[in-house]
Scaffold this active site. Structure first.
Site, PDB file in Angstrom:
ATOM      1  N   ASP A  84       9.144   8.528  25.123  1.00  0.00           N
ATOM      2  CA  ASP A  84       9.820   8.938  26.153  1.00  0.00           C
ATOM      3  C   ASP A  84      11.288   8.924  26.313  1.00  0.00           C
ATOM      4  O   ASP A  84      12.064   9.001  26.782  1.00  0.00           O
ATOM      5  CB  ASP A  84       9.492   8.199  27.378  1.00  0.00           C
ATOM      6  CG  ASP A  84       9.102   7.009  27.363  1.00  0.00           C
ATOM      7  OD1 ASP A  84       9.185   6.281  26.524  1.00  0.00           O
ATOM      8  OD2 ASP A  84       8.602   6.563  28.893  1.00  0.00           O
ATOM      9  N   ASP A  85      11.961   7.009  26.338  1.00  0.00           N
ATOM     10  CA  ASP A  85      13.089   7.151  26.017  1.00  0.00           C
ATOM     11  C   ASP A  85      14.030   8.282  25.057  1.00  0.00           C
ATOM     12  O   ASP A  85      14.862   8.482  25.053  1.00  0.00           O
ATOM     13  CB  ASP A  85      14.098   5.620  25.470  1.00  0.00           C
ATOM     14  CG  ASP A  85      13.230   4.840  27.238  1.00  0.00           C
ATOM     15  OD1 ASP A  85      13.545   5.824  28.025  1.00  0.00           O
ATOM     16  OD2 ASP A  85      12.736   3.139  26.770  1.00  0.00           O
ATOM     17  N   GLY A 138      10.340   2.763  18.116  1.00  0.00           N
ATOM     18  CA  GLY A 138       9.733   1.794  17.059  1.00  0.00           C
ATOM     19  C   GLY A 138       8.408   3.375  16.654  1.00  0.00           C
ATOM     20  O   GLY A 138       8.277   4.018  16.437  1.00  0.00           O
ATOM     21  N   LYS A 175     -18.286 -20.179  19.321  1.00  0.00           N
ATOM     22  CA  LYS A 175     -17.212 -21.746  19.895  1.00  0.00           C
ATOM     23  C   LYS A 175     -16.080 -21.278  20.300  1.00  0.00           C
ATOM     24  O   LYS A 175     -15.200 -22.098  20.545  1.00  0.00           O
ATOM     25  CB  LYS A 175     -17.333 -22.255  18.257  1.00  0.00           C
ATOM     26  CG  LYS A 175     -15.937 -21.871  17.827  1.00  0.00           C
ATOM     27  CD  LYS A 175     -16.441 -23.432  15.914  1.00  0.00           C
ATOM     28  CE  LYS A 175     -15.135 -22.357  15.218  1.00  0.00           C
ATOM     29  NZ  LYS A 175     -15.114 -24.123  13.743  1.00  0.00           N
ATOM     30  N   TYR A 176     -15.097 -19.451  20.060  1.00  0.00           N
ATOM     31  CA  TYR A 176     -14.210 -19.968  20.716  1.00  0.00           C
ATOM     32  C   TYR A 176     -14.047 -18.405  21.373  1.00  0.00           C
ATOM     33  O   TYR A 176     -14.557 -17.225  21.415  1.00  0.00           O
ATOM     34  CB  TYR A 176     -13.087 -18.982  19.582  1.00  0.00           C
ATOM     35  CG  TYR A 176     -13.123 -20.358  18.624  1.00  0.00           C
ATOM     36  CD1 TYR A 176     -11.747 -21.831  19.191  1.00  0.00           C
ATOM     37  CD2 TYR A 176     -12.761 -19.602  17.066  1.00  0.00           C
ATOM     38  CE1 TYR A 176     -12.060 -22.164  18.545  1.00  0.00           C
ATOM     39  CE2 TYR A 176     -12.658 -20.765  16.337  1.00  0.00           C
ATOM     40  CZ  TYR A 176     -12.446 -21.929  17.437  1.00  0.00           C
ATOM     41  OH  TYR A 176     -11.590 -23.186  16.110  1.00  0.00           O
ATOM     42  N   MET A 226      -0.077  -4.093  21.953  1.00  0.00           N
ATOM     43  CA  MET A 226       1.028  -3.451  22.284  1.00  0.00           C
ATOM     44  C   MET A 226       0.347  -2.110  23.213  1.00  0.00           C
ATOM     45  O   MET A 226      -0.361  -1.698  23.426  1.00  0.00           O
ATOM     46  CB  MET A 226       1.680  -2.582  20.983  1.00  0.00           C
ATOM     47  CG  MET A 226       2.353  -3.446  20.244  1.00  0.00           C
ATOM     48  SD  MET A 226       3.871  -2.463  18.938  1.00  0.00           S
ATOM     49  CE  MET A 226       4.802  -3.967  19.040  1.00  0.00           C
ATOM     50  N   GLY A 227       1.395  -2.230  23.899  1.00  0.00           N
ATOM     51  CA  GLY A 227       1.923  -1.010  24.989  1.00  0.00           C
ATOM     52  C   GLY A 227       2.713  -1.538  25.603  1.00  0.00           C
ATOM     53  O   GLY A 227       2.001  -1.667  26.905  1.00  0.00           O
ATOM     54  N   ARG A 228       3.605  -1.343  26.076  1.00  0.00           N
ATOM     55  CA  ARG A 228       5.166  -1.364  26.963  1.00  0.00           C
ATOM     56  C   ARG A 228       4.298  -1.170  27.797  1.00  0.00           C
ATOM     57  O   ARG A 228       4.404  -2.488  28.972  1.00  0.00           O
ATOM     58  CB  ARG A 228       6.474  -1.232  25.967  1.00  0.00           C
ATOM     59  CG  ARG A 228       7.632  -2.049  26.336  1.00  0.00           C
ATOM     60  CD  ARG A 228       8.820  -0.996  26.809  1.00  0.00           C
ATOM     61  NE  ARG A 228       9.270   0.518  26.615  1.00  0.00           N
ATOM     62  CZ  ARG A 228       9.241   1.038  25.884  1.00  0.00           C
ATOM     63  NH1 ARG A 228      10.358   0.318  24.690  1.00  0.00           N
ATOM     64  NH2 ARG A 228       9.644   2.314  25.502  1.00  0.00           N
ATOM     65  N   GLU A 252       1.656  -4.839  13.188  1.00  0.00           N
ATOM     66  CA  GLU A 252      -0.199  -4.772  12.476  1.00  0.00           C
ATOM     67  C   GLU A 252      -0.558  -3.122  12.481  1.00  0.00           C
ATOM     68  O   GLU A 252      -0.031  -2.516  11.198  1.00  0.00           O
ATOM     69  CB  GLU A 252      -0.919  -5.350  13.131  1.00  0.00           C
ATOM     70  CG  GLU A 252      -0.730  -6.746  12.935  1.00  0.00           C
ATOM     71  CD  GLU A 252      -0.354  -7.785  13.640  1.00  0.00           C
ATOM     72  OE1 GLU A 252       0.211  -6.727  14.500  1.00  0.00           O
ATOM     73  OE2 GLU A 252      -0.296  -8.864  14.447  1.00  0.00           O
ATOM     74  N   LYS A 294       6.594  11.317  19.927  1.00  0.00           N
ATOM     75  CA  LYS A 294       6.235   9.822  18.698  1.00  0.00           C
ATOM     76  C   LYS A 294       5.881   8.550  19.773  1.00  0.00           C
ATOM     77  O   LYS A 294       6.970   8.715  20.831  1.00  0.00           O
ATOM     78  CB  LYS A 294       7.152   9.660  18.046  1.00  0.00           C
ATOM     79  CG  LYS A 294       6.691   8.599  17.431  1.00  0.00           C
ATOM     80  CD  LYS A 294       7.853   7.212  17.129  1.00  0.00           C
ATOM     81  CE  LYS A 294       8.341   6.889  18.437  1.00  0.00           C
ATOM     82  NZ  LYS A 294       9.397   5.563  18.740  1.00  0.00           N
ATOM     83  N   THR A 295       4.846   7.831  19.832  1.00  0.00           N
ATOM     84  CA  THR A 295       4.802   6.602  20.709  1.00  0.00           C
ATOM     85  C   THR A 295       3.344   6.724  20.037  1.00  0.00           C
ATOM     86  O   THR A 295       2.287   7.020  20.580  1.00  0.00           O
ATOM     87  CB  THR A 295       5.016   6.425  21.399  1.00  0.00           C
ATOM     88  OG1 THR A 295       5.287   4.664  21.995  1.00  0.00           O
ATOM     89  CG2 THR A 295       4.777   6.938  22.867  1.00  0.00           C
ATOM     90  N   ILE A 296       2.809   4.884  19.336  1.00  0.00           N
ATOM     91  CA  ILE A 296       1.615   4.447  19.579  1.00  0.00           C
ATOM     92  C   ILE A 296       1.166   4.114  20.548  1.00  0.00           C
ATOM     93  O   ILE A 296      -0.032   4.094  21.259  1.00  0.00           O
ATOM     94  CB  ILE A 296       1.444   3.069  18.568  1.00  0.00           C
ATOM     95  CG1 ILE A 296       2.271   1.871  19.119  1.00  0.00           C
ATOM     96  CG2 ILE A 296       1.661   3.487  17.181  1.00  0.00           C
ATOM     97  CD1 ILE A 296       2.420   0.131  18.375  1.00  0.00           C
ATOM     98  N   ASP A 297       1.576   3.756  22.128  1.00  0.00           N
ATOM     99  CA  ASP A 297       1.988   3.269  23.450  1.00  0.00           C
ATOM    100  C   ASP A 297       1.423   5.044  23.822  1.00  0.00           C
ATOM    101  O   ASP A 297       0.467   4.308  25.195  1.00  0.00           O
ATOM    102  CB  ASP A 297       3.258   4.010  24.426  1.00  0.00           C
ATOM    103  CG  ASP A 297       3.915   2.042  23.493  1.00  0.00           C
ATOM    104  OD1 ASP A 297       2.786   1.952  22.614  1.00  0.00           O
ATOM    105  OD2 ASP A 297       4.527   2.017  24.375  1.00  0.00           O
TER     106      ASP A 297
HETATM  107  P1  FBP Z   1       8.184   3.632  21.385  1.00  0.00           P
HETATM  108  O1  FBP Z   1       8.160   3.630  22.686  1.00  0.00           O
HETATM  109  O2  FBP Z   1       9.340   3.438  20.917  1.00  0.00           O
HETATM  110  O3  FBP Z   1       7.525   4.785  20.438  1.00  0.00           O
HETATM  111  O4  FBP Z   1       7.805   1.916  21.163  1.00  0.00           O
HETATM  112  C1  FBP Z   1       6.740   1.389  21.209  1.00  0.00           C
HETATM  113  C2  FBP Z   1       6.663   0.191  21.475  1.00  0.00           C
HETATM  114  O5  FBP Z   1       5.488  -0.100  19.529  1.00  0.00           O
HETATM  115  C3  FBP Z   1       5.796  -0.883  22.089  1.00  0.00           C
HETATM  116  O6  FBP Z   1       4.429  -0.995  21.974  1.00  0.00           O
HETATM  117  C4  FBP Z   1       6.623  -2.409  22.224  1.00  0.00           C
HETATM  118  O7  FBP Z   1       6.803  -2.854  23.760  1.00  0.00           O
HETATM  119  C5  FBP Z   1       7.970  -2.250  20.786  1.00  0.00           C
HETATM  120  O8  FBP Z   1       7.793  -0.798  20.971  1.00  0.00           O
HETATM  121  C6  FBP Z   1       8.066  -2.526  20.404  1.00  0.00           C
HETATM  122  O9  FBP Z   1       9.494  -3.054  20.181  1.00  0.00           O
HETATM  123  P2  FBP Z   1      10.868  -3.514  18.847  1.00  0.00           P
HETATM  124  O10 FBP Z   1      10.099  -2.654  18.196  1.00  0.00           O
HETATM  125  O11 FBP Z   1      12.063  -2.627  19.701  1.00  0.00           O
HETATM  126  O12 FBP Z   1      10.368  -4.994  19.180  1.00  0.00           O
END
Ligand code: FBP
Length: 562
Positions: free
Chosen positions: A183-184, A89, A250-251, A258-260, A436, A210-213
């Protein structure tokens, strides 16, 4: 067919200003790539399953942590080609990693070349590449996105893929490959490095975290790049929504973030914005909470606010929640096993329409799992059956957890109303913040950190290392005081079940429930639930006073005791 990547000719005034930004380097690297010496630290093992990891990685296992210090480099400056892959990602700052590698590589020897493999790991298997030239790269410095060479999620794991990779590296004279990934992807990097060593090949492999997670971290990797920018951007949006919610009153806004797997993003955003409800998946797991208990917890807060005439609020839901609810985890694991078997079943593959597939799968599930699966809305059942990603992960970004929870809350609050336990109005808006934030222009922190990680990755290459991940730490201090070096990828690995099989993978760093960030959240969440303690963090600042433009995350500051 070769993919085309082009820099955009039209640039905004902000991009123009950012192009001129010169990212900061740690003082050890600032002396120049030719003025470095390597200091060896402790010998490492593995995060868990030490014996298995040792057996799978006999050539890499047990390498030492290393640190760079200014000094006279004893390295002979040969002319080399280095390959780079952006994997998985997108995360803000990827372009600066490439800029850091490029600048270090050219400084070492202007004849060196940087080869960008296109579209992720698939690019190195298919020899789909470009040579990254200075003027092309200049258009991407300090910008978000991975569009300079693209990204992808192909998993490098078969002997055939490794052989092709080796052959392509030889054909292109590439002596080192830098894998920028989560990680992967860094697991891929370790597998590839081990393969090259096993074959007595000199080709080196270096990873970049790297990963925003934010779930690729440990003692030496304090944060993965992109987390800082993405959480700043989501927090700005949450701040805006909180203001909207508190204005219209009212909502209830339900925001999936995100954050798998890990809930670092949700926790960081909660600390930055102080919403009424934040679910943390790791706590749900620890307390063994069922979906019903989660709904009870949320309904209680909603009802209490309603008693005070407040039929509004903001709730943050981590994307990975569903897999942390123990009963859902069991169901998903049962589904994963069944789907892995179905992959080879002709009868399943030719089935038309979701109703037939759902009915077929229901028949294969164990009792409790079957009951739970039956109780879920059809839309969620379908989302749970969608293809796993190439690494065997459920695509949680495609599961509408926020909608599942609001549907269940509607039911619950209706019952509570019938019993006289609730007398409010429950009108909802659902949001999903993920894509986003992944390509936002990197914050100053990420711009500096990524450039340093890239520059440092080349330093690791220069010293002939392989199977290492680029590490820059001491990150709550000014960049000058950051410490650069490398840690062996195998030291971060354990064994997990993927696609129904035990595989070596980098251990995910989940939210620690006894660590300072979660503790701070716990101390405050009751007050945040009842009141409107909303904080408005505002947009990312690229210029201006350091206390707004250069600060990093609450998580990192709390973890490092600042
Ligand atoms: P990475 O672990 O590769 O950095 O990706 C994380 C992520 O942004 C998750 O937060 C999200 O669930 C996933 O990628 C979405 O994957 P895709 O871009 O394949 O829809």
């Amino acid at each position: 067919m070769t993919k085309t990547f082009q820099k955009t000719e039209q640039i905004s005034p902000l991009q123009k200003q950012r192009a001129a930004y010169q990212p900061k380097l740690p003082s050890s690297l600032k002396q120049g790539i030719k003025n470095l010496k390597i200091v060896e630290g402790e010998t490492t093992t593995a995060a868990e399953n030490i014996d298995e990891i040792k057996e799978i990685f006999p050539n890499l296992f047990g390498s030492k942590v290393i640190t760079f210090e200014p000094g006279n480099s004893s390295v002979e400056q040969k002319t080399i080609n280095v390959g780079v892959i952006l994997s998985g990602g997108q995360a803000p700052g990827g372009h600066n990693v490439i800029a850091g590698i490029y600048d270090a590589l050219k400084e070492a020897n202007p004849e060196n070349k940087l080869i960008g493999f296109l579209g992720g790991p698939a690019g190195i298997i298919d020899a789909d590449y470009i040579e990254i030239q200075g003027d092309y790269l200049d258009g991407f410095r300090n910008t978000g996105g991975f569009d300079i060479i693209g990204s992808g999620r192909t998993k490098l794991e078969t002997e055939e893929q490794f052989e092709k990779t080796l052959q392509n590296c030889k054909n292109l004279n590439v002596s080192a490959v830098i894998v920028v990934g989560g990680d992967d992807s860094n697991t891929n990097a370790a597998m590839l490095a081990e393969f090259f060593r096993k074959k007595d090949e000199d080709t080196q492999v270096i990873g970049v975290p790297k990963t925003i997670d934010g779930d690729l971290k440990n003692g030496q990797i304090e944060i993965s790049f992109g987390f800082d920018t993405a959480t700043k951007l989501y927090s700005e949006l949450i701040g805006n929504i909180q203001k909207d919610s508190n204005s219209a009153k009212k909502y209830w806004h339900f925001i999936k973030l995100m954050g798998r797997s890990a809930s670092h993003i949700a926790l960081e955003c909660a600390l930055k914005t102080q919403p009424n409800i934040t679910l943390i998946s790791e706590e749900v797991k620890e307390k063994n909470m069922s979906l019903e208990q989660i709904i009870d917890y949320m309904a209680d807060i909603i009802a209490k606010r309603a008693e005070q005439g407040k039929n509004f609020g903001v709730a943050l839901i981590p994307e990975g929640l569903i897999e942390f609810v123990p009963e859902m985890k069991q169901l998903i694991s049962n589904l994963n096993d069944q789907l892995a078997e179905c992959e080879n079943k002709q009868e399943y593959n030719v089935m038309q329409g979701w109703d037939t597939k759902i009915a077929y799968i229901k028949g294969l599930l164990r009792n409790a799992n079957s009951d739970l699966f039956n109780s879920l809305p059809k839309s969620i059942q379908i989302q749970l059956l969608l293809d796993r990603d190439p690494h065997g992960n459920v695509q949680v970004s495609k599961i509408d957890t926020e909608k599942l929870l609001t549907e269940m809350l509607q039911e619950k609050l209706k019952k509570m109303k019938e019993n006289g336990e609730y007398n409010g109005k429950f009108s909802t808006q659902e949001h999903f913040f993920g894509y986003e934030g992944r390509c936002a222009a990197p914050s100053n922190f990420d711009a500096d950190y990524c450039y340093s990680l890239g520059y440092n990755a080349f330093a690791l290459v220069q010293f002939g290392l392989s199977g290492y991940i680029s590490s820059v730490r001491n990150l709550t201090k000014p960049a000058d005081e950051w410490i650069a070096g490398g840690i062996p990828l195998t030291s971060m690995m354990n064994v997990e079940k993927r696609h129904g099989k035990q595989k070596p993978v980098i251990k995910k760093a989940l939210v620690e429930l006894d660590a300072a960030p979660f503790r701070k959240f716990c101390e405050n969440r009751e007050a945040w639930a009842a009141g409107e303690n909303y904080i408005y963090p505002g947009p990312i600042q690229y210029f201006g006073p350091a206390e707004v433009a250069d600060i990093t995350t609450e998580t990192l500051q709390l973890e490092r005791n600042f």
